[in-house]
Design a protein around this motif. Structure first.
Motif, short mmCIF file in Angstrom:
data_model
loop_
_atom_site.label_atom_id
_atom_site.label_comp_id
_atom_site.label_asym_id
_atom_site.label_seq_id
_atom_site.Cartn_x
_atom_site.Cartn_y
_atom_site.Cartn_z
N TRP A 108 31.70 35.95 43.34
CA TRP A 108 31.89 36.09 41.90
C TRP A 108 30.56 36.09 41.17
O TRP A 108 29.58 35.47 41.61
CB TRP A 108 32.74 34.95 41.35
N SER A 109 30.53 36.76 40.02
CA SER A 109 29.36 36.73 39.15
C SER A 109 29.46 35.61 38.12
O SER A 109 28.60 35.48 37.26
CB SER A 109 29.22 38.07 38.43
N ARG A 110 30.51 34.81 38.20
CA ARG A 110 30.73 33.71 37.26
C ARG A 110 31.03 32.44 38.05
O ARG A 110 31.54 32.51 39.17
CB ARG A 110 31.92 34.02 36.35
N PRO A 111 30.74 31.28 37.49
CA PRO A 111 31.09 30.03 38.17
C PRO A 111 32.56 29.69 37.95
O PRO A 111 33.20 30.18 37.01
CB PRO A 111 30.18 29.00 37.49
N LEU A 112 33.10 28.86 38.83
CA LEU A 112 34.43 28.32 38.59
C LEU A 112 34.44 27.51 37.31
O LEU A 112 33.47 26.80 37.01
CB LEU A 112 34.86 27.40 39.74
N ALA A 120 40.49 37.83 40.38
CA ALA A 120 39.26 38.60 40.24
C ALA A 120 39.21 39.27 38.87
O ALA A 120 40.21 39.78 38.37
CB ALA A 120 39.17 39.65 41.34
N ARG A 121 38.03 39.24 38.26
CA ARG A 121 37.81 39.90 36.99
C ARG A 121 36.88 41.09 37.20
O ARG A 121 36.44 41.36 38.31
CB ARG A 121 37.21 38.92 35.98
N THR A 122 36.60 41.79 36.12
CA THR A 122 35.72 42.95 36.21
C THR A 122 34.40 42.55 36.86
O THR A 122 33.75 41.61 36.42
CB THR A 122 35.46 43.55 34.82
N GLY A 123 34.05 43.25 37.90
CA GLY A 123 32.82 42.94 38.62
C GLY A 123 33.02 42.03 39.81
O GLY A 123 32.14 41.95 40.68
N ASP A 124 34.15 41.33 39.88
CA ASP A 124 34.46 40.48 41.03
C ASP A 124 35.14 41.32 42.10
O ASP A 124 35.84 42.28 41.80
CB ASP A 124 35.38 39.32 40.64
N ALA A 157 47.09 38.74 31.46
CA ALA A 157 45.91 37.98 31.04
C ALA A 157 44.84 38.89 30.44
O ALA A 157 44.07 38.47 29.57
CB ALA A 157 45.34 37.22 32.23
N ALA A 158 44.79 40.14 30.89
CA ALA A 158 43.80 41.10 30.39
C ALA A 158 44.30 41.87 29.18
O ALA A 158 43.61 42.79 28.70
CB ALA A 158 43.40 42.07 31.50
N SER A 159 45.50 41.52 28.67
CA SER A 159 46.12 42.26 27.55
C SER A 159 46.24 43.74 27.87
O SER A 159 46.03 44.60 27.00
CB SER A 159 45.31 42.05 26.26
N GLY A 160 46.57 44.03 29.12
CA GLY A 160 46.68 45.42 29.55
C GLY A 160 48.10 45.93 29.55
O GLY A 160 49.05 45.21 29.20
N ARG A 161 48.24 47.20 29.93
CA ARG A 161 49.55 47.84 30.04
C ARG A 161 49.62 48.54 31.38
O ARG A 161 48.65 49.15 31.82
CB ARG A 161 49.74 48.88 28.92
N HIS A 162 50.76 48.47 32.01
CA HIS A 162 50.97 49.20 33.25
C HIS A 162 51.23 50.67 32.91
O HIS A 162 51.95 50.97 31.95
CB HIS A 162 52.16 48.62 34.01
#
Length: 325
Positions: free
Chosen positions: A116-120, A64-68, A32-37
């Motif tokens: 969380w710093s964001r709402p659902l 959890a996202r960045t900051g969560d 989901a984060a377009s990351g790589r292991h």
């Protein structure tokens, strides 16, 4: 520093187990984060395509996202005692589906609001309020596992089982305390407590409760502790020796599979086409195609069509082979 206070009963009831649900969430979060292991590379087009399914998207919204600092524990039930990997996953999925509405309201609505710093998202809140969330989360996790991990799970499982074997030997030589103190540099054993280097301070008494130690390959190199639900205690730690073959130089593995195939495996942390591989390693496209076919039949590379191209990537079994070499 965060501390888990334990007693003799907790130590006696501590066990090791893979957690397919946790590994799936780690891979899903990376996708989901377009990351790589750092070891297993790109999740691949099948994993990314799975994100379009609404039930998979619902699981993603609870990660959890960045900051969560919080992901609901209901997504990663404590692994049971099944001996077959698929049975472990099926048990965890069944436990997600059996989540009570009270737990949904506590973990998904109240806890995310607090941490969380964001709402659902509105769609997620509607799923929580409607009572359909547990069924959809279970279906979403099962769907992502089938799309993105089922083919390579045997190799990942062998990485995890290798770690458990290593830890069992440590217990035989140094006792349970010896293994609890060797899981990660940020985890220590203090005689009557497990301590964690953390950005917050706290202490929880888990005396008399079951504790599962779950080695992670896809969640490597981090660690986490799951403590919010009394009967769902899990300590996730990085599996032993994952990443120790940094660079995956093909010299030693070439003695097993040959120089050409070793070079291909070393270059397939990222999904690549036949033409790209031929350019990168200096073989003809026909030669590369021949060797990729052999590696695919051996279960060492996977392949998937992405538009006009067929993309190849090394599997978890190949990573194990490279690490051991």
């Amino acid at each position: 520093m965060f501390t888990l206070r334990v007693d003799a009963e907790t130590v006696a009831r501590t066990r090791f187990s893979p957690s397919p649900a946790s590994e799936s969430l780690a891979w899903l979060k990376l996708t989901a984060a377009s990351g790589r292991h750092p070891v297993f590379g790109d999740p691949g087009p099948l994993a990314r395509a799975s994100l379009a399914h609404p039930d998979v998207a619902l699981v993603v919204d609870l990660l959890a996202r960045t900051g969560d600092v919080y992901t609901p524990d209901l997504l990663t039930p404590q692994p049971g005692t099944a001996t077959r990997p698929r049975d472990l996953l099926d048990e965890q999925i069944a436990r997600i589906e059996a989540t009570t509405q009270d737990d949904v309201e506590t973990q998904v609505i109240a806890a995310t609001q607090a941490h969380w710093s964001r709402p659902l998202a509105a769609t997620t809140r509607r799923a929580a309020d409607s009572g359909t969330m547990p069924r959809r989360l279970a279906a979403g996790l099962a769907r992502f596992w089938r799309d993105a991990l089922a083919e390579g799970w045997a190799g990942l499982h062998s990485v995890i089982e290798r770690d458990i074997t290593h830890r069992a030997k440590t217990i035989a030589r140094h006792g349970v305390g010896g293994v609890l103190g060797s899981l990660h540099p940020g985890i220590a054993w203090a005689g009557d407590a497990i301590t964690f280097d953390a950005t917050w301070d706290g202490e929880i008494d888990i005396a008399g409760r079951d504790l599962v130690l779950a080695p992670g390959a896809l969640s490597w190199p981090g660690f986490a502790v799951q403590v919010d639900v009394p009967d769902q205690l899990v300590l996730y730690y990085p599996a032993h020796r994952v990443g120790t073959g940094s660079g995956h130089r093909p010299g030693t593995i070439a003695q097993v599979v040959g120089a050409a195939r070793a070079s291909l495996l070393a270059d397939l942390a990222t999904a690549r086409s036949t033409a790209e591989l031929a350019t990168r390693i200096g073989y003809t496209a026909g030669t590369v195609s021949y060797h990729l076919g052999a590696l695919h039949r051996a279960g060492l590379v996977s392949k998937v069509r992405d538009g006009r191209f067929v993309l190849y990537q090394r599997t978890a079994q190949a990573v194990v082979l490279l690490e051991e070499a």
